[in-house]
Design a protein around this motif. Structure first.
Motif, PDB file in Angstrom:
ATOM      1  N   LYS A  32      -7.153  26.662   3.165  1.00  0.00           N
ATOM      2  CA  LYS A  32      -6.489  27.501   4.151  1.00  0.00           C
ATOM      3  C   LYS A  32      -5.008  27.636   3.802  1.00  0.00           C
ATOM      4  O   LYS A  32      -4.348  26.648   3.490  1.00  0.00           O
ATOM      5  CB  LYS A  32      -6.606  26.910   5.563  1.00  0.00           C
ATOM      6  N   ALA A  33      -4.505  28.849   3.891  1.00  0.00           N
ATOM      7  CA  ALA A  33      -3.071  29.121   3.749  1.00  0.00           C
ATOM      8  C   ALA A  33      -2.577  29.695   5.068  1.00  0.00           C
ATOM      9  O   ALA A  33      -3.222  30.578   5.651  1.00  0.00           O
ATOM     10  CB  ALA A  33      -2.815  30.097   2.609  1.00  0.00           C
ATOM     11  N   ILE A  34      -1.442  29.184   5.547  1.00  0.00           N
ATOM     12  CA  ILE A  34      -0.913  29.581   6.846  1.00  0.00           C
ATOM     13  C   ILE A  34       0.254  30.544   6.665  1.00  0.00           C
ATOM     14  O   ILE A  34       1.156  30.290   5.873  1.00  0.00           O
ATOM     15  CB  ILE A  34      -0.440  28.355   7.653  1.00  0.00           C
ATOM     16  N   SER A  35       0.228  31.663   7.412  1.00  0.00           N
ATOM     17  CA  SER A  35       1.326  32.642   7.423  1.00  0.00           C
ATOM     18  C   SER A  35       1.682  33.104   6.016  1.00  0.00           C
ATOM     19  O   SER A  35       2.856  33.254   5.680  1.00  0.00           O
ATOM     20  CB  SER A  35       2.563  32.049   8.109  1.00  0.00           C
ATOM     21  N   VAL A  36       0.678  33.326   5.204  1.00  0.00           N
ATOM     22  CA  VAL A  36       0.943  33.648   3.808  1.00  0.00           C
ATOM     23  C   VAL A  36       1.520  35.044   3.643  1.00  0.00           C
ATOM     24  O   VAL A  36       2.252  35.317   2.696  1.00  0.00           O
ATOM     25  CB  VAL A  36      -0.352  33.487   2.974  1.00  0.00           C
ATOM     26  N   ALA A  37       1.226  35.967   4.564  1.00  0.00           N
ATOM     27  CA  ALA A  37       1.669  37.349   4.386  1.00  0.00           C
ATOM     28  C   ALA A  37       3.085  37.596   4.883  1.00  0.00           C
ATOM     29  O   ALA A  37       3.713  38.574   4.484  1.00  0.00           O
ATOM     30  CB  ALA A  37       0.722  38.311   5.106  1.00  0.00           C
ATOM     31  N   ALA A  38       3.609  36.719   5.753  1.00  0.00           N
ATOM     32  CA  ALA A  38       4.931  36.961   6.351  1.00  0.00           C
ATOM     33  C   ALA A  38       6.012  36.990   5.290  1.00  0.00           C
ATOM     34  O   ALA A  38       6.123  36.086   4.481  1.00  0.00           O
ATOM     35  CB  ALA A  38       5.253  35.893   7.384  1.00  0.00           C
ATOM     36  N   GLY A  39       6.813  38.036   5.272  1.00  0.00           N
ATOM     37  CA  GLY A  39       7.950  38.101   4.384  1.00  0.00           C
ATOM     38  C   GLY A  39       7.685  38.739   3.050  1.00  0.00           C
ATOM     39  O   GLY A  39       8.609  38.893   2.260  1.00  0.00           O
ATOM     40  N   LEU A  40       6.455  39.105   2.743  1.00  0.00           N
ATOM     41  CA  LEU A  40       6.174  39.728   1.465  1.00  0.00           C
ATOM     42  C   LEU A  40       6.692  41.156   1.440  1.00  0.00           C
ATOM     43  O   LEU A  40       6.739  41.834   2.450  1.00  0.00           O
ATOM     44  CB  LEU A  40       4.679  39.671   1.171  1.00  0.00           C
ATOM     45  N   SER A 124      -7.001  12.471   5.517  1.00  0.00           N
ATOM     46  CA  SER A 124      -6.025  12.223   6.587  1.00  0.00           C
ATOM     47  C   SER A 124      -5.560  13.516   7.252  1.00  0.00           C
ATOM     48  O   SER A 124      -4.617  13.498   8.055  1.00  0.00           O
ATOM     49  CB  SER A 124      -4.820  11.465   6.032  1.00  0.00           C
ATOM     50  N   SER A 125      -6.214  14.642   6.903  1.00  0.00           N
ATOM     51  CA  SER A 125      -5.854  15.955   7.463  1.00  0.00           C
ATOM     52  C   SER A 125      -4.370  16.252   7.281  1.00  0.00           C
ATOM     53  O   SER A 125      -3.678  16.732   8.180  1.00  0.00           O
ATOM     54  CB  SER A 125      -6.209  16.027   8.953  1.00  0.00           C
ATOM     55  N   CYS A 126      -3.880  15.951   6.084  1.00  0.00           N
ATOM     56  CA  CYS A 126      -2.465  16.136   5.769  1.00  0.00           C
ATOM     57  C   CYS A 126      -2.309  17.332   4.825  1.00  0.00           C
ATOM     58  O   CYS A 126      -2.695  17.258   3.657  1.00  0.00           O
ATOM     59  CB  CYS A 126      -1.904  14.876   5.123  1.00  0.00           C
ATOM     60  N   PRO A 127      -1.769  18.457   5.289  1.00  0.00           N
ATOM     61  CA  PRO A 127      -1.603  19.633   4.420  1.00  0.00           C
ATOM     62  C   PRO A 127      -0.651  19.345   3.266  1.00  0.00           C
ATOM     63  O   PRO A 127       0.174  18.420   3.317  1.00  0.00           O
ATOM     64  CB  PRO A 127      -1.026  20.693   5.357  1.00  0.00           C
ATOM     65  N   ILE A 128      -0.766  20.123   2.232  1.00  0.00           N
ATOM     66  CA  ILE A 128       0.145  20.026   1.095  1.00  0.00           C
ATOM     67  C   ILE A 128       1.360  20.889   1.413  1.00  0.00           C
ATOM     68  O   ILE A 128       1.246  22.110   1.539  1.00  0.00           O
ATOM     69  CB  ILE A 128      -0.539  20.505  -0.194  1.00  0.00           C
ATOM     70  N   ALA A 143       2.545  25.598   3.872  1.00  0.00           N
ATOM     71  CA  ALA A 143       1.604  24.543   3.535  1.00  0.00           C
ATOM     72  C   ALA A 143       0.236  25.129   3.214  1.00  0.00           C
ATOM     73  O   ALA A 143      -0.113  26.226   3.646  1.00  0.00           O
ATOM     74  CB  ALA A 143       1.484  23.532   4.680  1.00  0.00           C
ATOM     75  N   LEU A 144      -0.521  24.356   2.455  1.00  0.00           N
ATOM     76  CA  LEU A 144      -1.890  24.717   2.106  1.00  0.00           C
ATOM     77  C   LEU A 144      -2.784  23.556   2.516  1.00  0.00           C
ATOM     78  O   LEU A 144      -2.516  22.407   2.180  1.00  0.00           O
ATOM     79  CB  LEU A 144      -1.999  24.962   0.605  1.00  0.00           C
ATOM     80  N   GLU A 145      -3.827  23.869   3.274  1.00  0.00           N
ATOM     81  CA  GLU A 145      -4.780  22.844   3.686  1.00  0.00           C
ATOM     82  C   GLU A 145      -6.009  22.924   2.781  1.00  0.00           C
ATOM     83  O   GLU A 145      -6.676  23.956   2.728  1.00  0.00           O
ATOM     84  CB  GLU A 145      -5.189  23.055   5.145  1.00  0.00           C
ATOM     85  N   VAL A 146      -6.283  21.836   2.080  1.00  0.00           N
ATOM     86  CA  VAL A 146      -7.419  21.796   1.156  1.00  0.00           C
ATOM     87  C   VAL A 146      -8.384  20.706   1.611  1.00  0.00           C
ATOM     88  O   VAL A 146      -8.006  19.539   1.717  1.00  0.00           O
ATOM     89  CB  VAL A 146      -6.956  21.522  -0.288  1.00  0.00           C
ATOM     90  N   THR A 147      -9.619  21.099   1.909  1.00  0.00           N
ATOM     91  CA  THR A 147     -10.645  20.136   2.303  1.00  0.00           C
ATOM     92  C   THR A 147     -11.459  19.755   1.075  1.00  0.00           C
ATOM     93  O   THR A 147     -12.045  20.624   0.415  1.00  0.00           O
ATOM     94  CB  THR A 147     -11.585  20.728   3.371  1.00  0.00           C
ATOM     95  N   VAL A 148     -11.458  18.464   0.756  1.00  0.00           N
ATOM     96  CA  VAL A 148     -12.187  17.953  -0.404  1.00  0.00           C
ATOM     97  C   VAL A 148     -13.165  16.890   0.084  1.00  0.00           C
ATOM     98  O   VAL A 148     -12.802  16.025   0.877  1.00  0.00           O
ATOM     99  CB  VAL A 148     -11.231  17.345  -1.456  1.00  0.00           C
ATOM    100  N   GLU A 149     -14.397  16.964  -0.386  1.00  0.00           N
ATOM    101  CA  GLU A 149     -15.423  16.015   0.033  1.00  0.00           C
ATOM    102  C   GLU A 149     -16.125  15.408  -1.176  1.00  0.00           C
ATOM    103  O   GLU A 149     -16.274  16.058  -2.211  1.00  0.00           O
ATOM    104  CB  GLU A 149     -16.449  16.712   0.931  1.00  0.00           C
TER     105      GLU A 149
END
Length: 549
Positions: A32-40, A124-128, A143-149
């Motif tokens: 998941k990427a948050i607010s990626v389009a803002a400011g482009l 730990s649900s800690c975004p990058i 930030a980028l949220e990456v779920t790895v299992e």
């Protein structure tokens, strides 16, 4: 079968999580990427993530941002090595096409991380987090949220669609891709230094690509669109309205190659409509048919695209702005050389735009407020994200969107105001104005929906804002009152006396900062008196009543 993650975050006394068993698979299952389009700075079709491990590369599907949540999410499965020390490179790109793509697009963010670190952050649900680099940030995505299992072969998640492996392109395709990317780099450099020569170089690169893409080439429409955009930006930068015929013709040719079922048809309709609107504004009623054509094209976008789509939202805003342009019958403001998602240029300075927002605060004119918000959105594309002017612009937008919610009841405006405020609080954690505006929006939403989490978050932002407002600053008393008021509200909801005690102390300090003759002293006296009266009614301490009187 439901997939089960069996990875445990490594700790000093837990060696089990430091290895992956031979029958287990390490997989990225969600990104998941948050607010990626803002400011482009330009209209973008979508976004994708690229994952590199050594010489192997994978990329997710190309997806647009959801305008209601500000989130771009991918569920493409990407298999990672079982060696937790393996380095993984992740890049986030903006793409100018949803269909056939010629180049990579615009690189927004990149970082390197080990498989083990990815697992630990996921567990730990800690975004990058992303850090801002002055002059280089083109997106406010923080930030980028990456779920790895770590999964067993029997888990059905292994059957989900996998990200596409990036294969080596044939020589001709590689040339087209590299030349296209070089053209986009020149456009990006133009935004940084405003040198016309960069646009000229971009046009030359895009012309090479068009020449190498015959009429039956799947990438010809993309090549034409890229060249049209570069020429359009150049016309606007030079204020050469008479030269707009050429980019309009190129956009039209690209549209002819993209029928209604083509995924890039809506974006091309919007680009062409904006170029026509620019010509109308540059030439006035000499090109009166352009405004009719603009609205016709945008209505097609509304029919094709669902209301929740980004293209639908952009089309509505441009239609509203074109209507204002028709009424004005004069070329103000002109269309943006940045051709952003909003695509018209602010005719005045940021200070003048801030002044217009101030006028909205004193005059309830819905059309003016809509216009000012649209111009702020357009002006986003003039500034580097996280720069000084960018912060002012975002603060204005947070205030303006909240104002429109209060006057017109558009819930999405309040949510967007909070979304922007949260993004700014991450990139500008030491800006008290950002924090106070975010707190205002959160408290407004609390009043509307009654979610205590919004009030708690507002109070935390008020606390930090107060810490950032040292003694001696004229707005310190306001910061004290704001925090005290929020605490009093929470006391009335939950009855925790500590909140009321704290609110009273802040009101007392604020009153001390407003001596006799201060225009706000009477409001401070009333606020402190009300809080003291409330505590007297709760505890019966006569001292509170005496002080209140």
């Amino acid at each position: 079968m439901k997939s089960t993650s069996i990875y445990e975050s490594p700790s000093a006394d837990d060696s089990r999580a430091k290895t992956v068993l031979p029958n287990q698979r390490v997989i990225i299952t969600n990104t998941k990427a948050i607010s990626v389009a803002a400011g482009l700075r330009r209209i973008l079709a979508g976004f994708y993530a690229s994952v590199s491990i050594g010489d192997d590369h994978w990329r997710t599907t190309n997806k647009p941002e959801c305008p209601t949540t500000g989130v771009t999410e991918w569920n493409d499965a990407i298999h990672l090595p079982s060696d937790l020390s393996t380095e993984v490179g992740i890049r986030l790109y903006a793409s100018f096409e949803l269909g056939y793509t010629l180049g990579q697009g615009e690189l927004l963010r990149e970082f390197s991380i080990t498989v083990g670190e990815l697992l630990e952050r996921s567990h730990s649900s800690c975004p990058i987090p992303f850090s801002a680099r002055d002059g280089e940030v083109v997106s406010s995505c923080s930030a980028l949220e990456v779920t790895v299992e770590v999964l067993l072969p029997s888990d059905d998640v292994l059957c989900r669609p996998a990200a596409a492996r990036v294969e080596t392109r044939p020589h001709e395709e590689l040339f087209l891709a590299q030349t296209t990317d070089l053209g986009h780099i020149h456009v990006h450099d133009y935004y940084k230094n405003r040198q016309q020569s960069r646009l000229d170089e971009a046009i030359r690169e895009f012309e090479l690509v068009v020449d190498r893409c015959p009429s039956d080439h799947p990438g010809r429409s993309a090549a034409l669109s890229n060249l049209a955009m570069a020429k359009f930006i150049s016309c606007q930068a030079r204020e050469a309205h008479l030269d707009l015929d050429e980019p309009i013709s190129l956009f039209q040719e690209a549209l002819d190659l993209r029928p209604p079922h083509d995924p890039d048809h809506p974006c091309t309709l919007i680009n062409l409509s904006i170029a026509l609107l620019a010509r109308f504004r540059g030439r006035g009623y000499v090109a009166h048919s352009d405004i009719d054509k603009t609205e016709e094209l945008l209505r097609q976008v509304l029919v094709i695209c669902p209301p929740e789509s980004h293209a639908h939202k952009v089309a509505l805003d441009v239609i509203a702005f074109s209507g204002r342009s028709r009424e004005d019958n004069m070329p103000v403001p002109r269309v943006s050389p940045q051709a952003s998602s909003w695509n018209w240029r602010l005719p005045s300075s940021l200070n003048e735009l801030t002044g217009l927002l101030g006028e909205c605060e004193t005059r309830d004119d819905s059309q003016l407020l809509d216009d000012v918000i649209a111009q702020h959105l357009a002006a986003e594309n003039h500034f580097v994200a996280d720069g000084q002017e960018w912060v002012v612009l975002q603060n204005n937008l947070i205030v303006a969107l909240q104002m429109r919610f209060e006057r017109q009841g558009r819930v999405q405006d309040l949510d967007e105001s909070i979304q922007r405020g949260r993004a700014m609080s991450l990139s500008c954690p030491n800006d008290s104005g950002v924090l106070n505006n975010l707190a205002n929006a959160l408290r407004t939403r609390f009043k509307q929906r009654g979610d205590g989490k919004d009030l708690d978050e507002a109070i935390e932002h008020r606390r930090v804002a107060l810490q950032l407002t040292p003694a001696g600053r004229p707005d310190r008393a306001d910061s004290l009152d704001n925090l005290a008021s929020a605490l009093s509200t929470r006391f009335s909801q939950r009855g925790d006396g500590k909140d009321l005690d704290e609110a009273i102390e802040y009101h007392r300090v604020a009153l001390q900062l407003r001596p006799a003759g201060h225009p706000r002293r009477s409001s401070s006296l009333i606020s402190l008196g009300n809080a003291l009266s409330t505590r007297f009614s709760q505890r019966g301490d006569g001292k509170d009543l005496d002080e209140a009187i």
